[in-house]
Motif scaffolding. Structure first.
Motif, PDB file in Angstrom:
ATOM      1  N   TYR A 175     -74.947  93.103 -46.534  1.00  0.00           N
ATOM      2  CA  TYR A 175     -74.355  91.770 -46.628  1.00  0.00           C
ATOM      3  C   TYR A 175     -73.964  91.242 -45.248  1.00  0.00           C
ATOM      4  O   TYR A 175     -74.255  90.089 -44.909  1.00  0.00           O
ATOM      5  CB  TYR A 175     -73.127  91.817 -47.543  1.00  0.00           C
ATOM      6  CG  TYR A 175     -72.296  90.567 -47.474  1.00  0.00           C
ATOM      7  CD1 TYR A 175     -72.712  89.392 -48.114  1.00  0.00           C
ATOM      8  CD2 TYR A 175     -71.109  90.525 -46.746  1.00  0.00           C
ATOM      9  CE1 TYR A 175     -71.954  88.244 -48.034  1.00  0.00           C
ATOM     10  CE2 TYR A 175     -70.349  89.382 -46.666  1.00  0.00           C
ATOM     11  CZ  TYR A 175     -70.776  88.230 -47.311  1.00  0.00           C
ATOM     12  OH  TYR A 175     -70.035  87.092 -47.215  1.00  0.00           O
ATOM     13  N   HIS A 176     -73.345  92.096 -44.468  1.00  0.00           N
ATOM     14  CA  HIS A 176     -72.902  91.660 -43.145  1.00  0.00           C
ATOM     15  C   HIS A 176     -74.083  91.380 -42.220  1.00  0.00           C
ATOM     16  O   HIS A 176     -73.996  90.536 -41.328  1.00  0.00           O
ATOM     17  CB  HIS A 176     -71.973  92.708 -42.526  1.00  0.00           C
ATOM     18  CG  HIS A 176     -70.573  92.631 -43.057  1.00  0.00           C
ATOM     19  ND1 HIS A 176     -69.680  91.665 -42.654  1.00  0.00           N
ATOM     20  CD2 HIS A 176     -69.925  93.372 -43.986  1.00  0.00           C
ATOM     21  CE1 HIS A 176     -68.537  91.837 -43.304  1.00  0.00           C
ATOM     22  NE2 HIS A 176     -68.662  92.858 -44.114  1.00  0.00           N
ATOM     23  N   LEU A 177     -75.182  92.083 -42.435  1.00  0.00           N
ATOM     24  CA  LEU A 177     -76.371  91.847 -41.616  1.00  0.00           C
ATOM     25  C   LEU A 177     -77.162  90.627 -42.086  1.00  0.00           C
ATOM     26  O   LEU A 177     -77.998  90.106 -41.351  1.00  0.00           O
ATOM     27  CB  LEU A 177     -77.269  93.086 -41.616  1.00  0.00           C
ATOM     28  CG  LEU A 177     -76.715  94.296 -40.873  1.00  0.00           C
ATOM     29  CD1 LEU A 177     -77.682  95.465 -40.944  1.00  0.00           C
ATOM     30  CD2 LEU A 177     -76.418  93.953 -39.417  1.00  0.00           C
ATOM     31  N   SER A 178     -76.882  90.197 -43.323  1.00  0.00           N
ATOM     32  CA  SER A 178     -77.655  89.060 -43.869  1.00  0.00           C
ATOM     33  C   SER A 178     -77.376  87.779 -43.106  1.00  0.00           C
ATOM     34  O   SER A 178     -78.186  86.851 -43.093  1.00  0.00           O
ATOM     35  CB  SER A 178     -77.329  88.871 -45.351  1.00  0.00           C
ATOM     36  OG  SER A 178     -76.027  88.329 -45.496  1.00  0.00           O
ATOM     37  N   THR A 179     -76.237  87.721 -42.437  1.00  0.00           N
ATOM     38  CA  THR A 179     -75.887  86.508 -41.691  1.00  0.00           C
ATOM     39  C   THR A 179     -76.327  86.587 -40.224  1.00  0.00           C
ATOM     40  O   THR A 179     -75.929  85.752 -39.424  1.00  0.00           O
ATOM     41  CB  THR A 179     -74.363  86.279 -41.748  1.00  0.00           C
ATOM     42  OG1 THR A 179     -73.689  87.461 -41.293  1.00  0.00           O
ATOM     43  CG2 THR A 179     -73.922  85.979 -43.164  1.00  0.00           C
ATOM     44  N   GLY A 180     -77.138  87.572 -39.918  1.00  0.00           N
ATOM     45  CA  GLY A 180     -77.615  87.704 -38.542  1.00  0.00           C
ATOM     46  C   GLY A 180     -77.373  89.103 -38.012  1.00  0.00           C
ATOM     47  O   GLY A 180     -76.628  89.883 -38.607  1.00  0.00           O
TER      48      GLY A 180
END
Lengths: 121, 121
Positions: free
Chosen positions: B40-45
DNA sequence: CATGATACATACTTTAGGGTAAGTACTTGT
DNA sequence: ACAAGTACTTACCCTAAAGTATGTATCATG
């Protein structure tokens, strides 16, 4: 249904993840080796306990009912028992359970993409 | 990365489920307390290791890299290390990893429906 | 000259989940 | 009378996954 210890970091962290992460929330419900498989078998219509048992020969009876009970208390499946003997019990997906089918489908779609080599994994 | 014993019933059953059930296949990849949250945290970049650490304060460093390594070997995230000191390492989603986002979204959608009382659970 | 920041690694312990094996209650078929 | 089928239950064991604690190397800064 194995009792869980109330005070352990692992439970606190689970709680944290549960609050923060909707995905973990879903995982709680459909995680475990057999739950998705059970859900899959129920997606094609309601089944008797013994039908499920035969449909998934590798699962032990303990695991099967344990997960069925958990799915039931989680409101994903509905258990209906006719008061006859020998017992006649059917399990079916609730509305919430049916609501999970798109998730299951999305997962399956991704899995097949991977197996078809769509992604270079 | 804890080594797994080759011969144990649990592994055989996992294998069975893996073959038979695409959902279990996905679960293998994104299961565990922290993987979905990392994803999830990587989904925003892309994020640096230390950024992830700060973003998810409840996770221990051991769990964080362990899961990152696993996600990397599973081809879901890409690790890029600049050969400088102090180290500068960024993690980002691979194409396969990005392909999982619809799954994540479907899960989140269902979770929010449950929390909003759409289903009578 | 020692502390903090970077990104890990590794030995050890605990626990949650899964597995094994056996038993229960009641009826029908042979 | 005894096996088989129904749907479970229960006591015990084993392991994979999570957690604890500490260590490593390098450089910049006070």
């Amino acid at each position: 249904m194995t009792a869980i210890k109330e005070s352990s970091t692992i439970q606190e962290n689970k709680h944290y993840a549960l609050e923060k992460c909707p995905v973990t929330f879903v995982m709680e419900k459909i995680g475990g080796y057999w739950k998705p498989i059970i859900l899959y078998h129920l997606s094609t219509g309601d089944k008797r306990y013994s039908e499920l048992k035969r449909a998934i020969p590798a699962v032990t009876e303990k695991m099967l009912i344990q997960h069925l009970k958990q799915l039931e208390t989680d409101g994903l499946v509905i258990r209906e028992a006719k008061p006859v003997v020998p017992p006649f019990v059917t399990y079916s997906l609730s509305e919430a359970g049916k609501g999970l089918l798109p998730v299951i489908d999305a997962m399956a779609a991704w899995a097949f993409k991977v197996k078809d080599g769509v992604y270079s994994v």
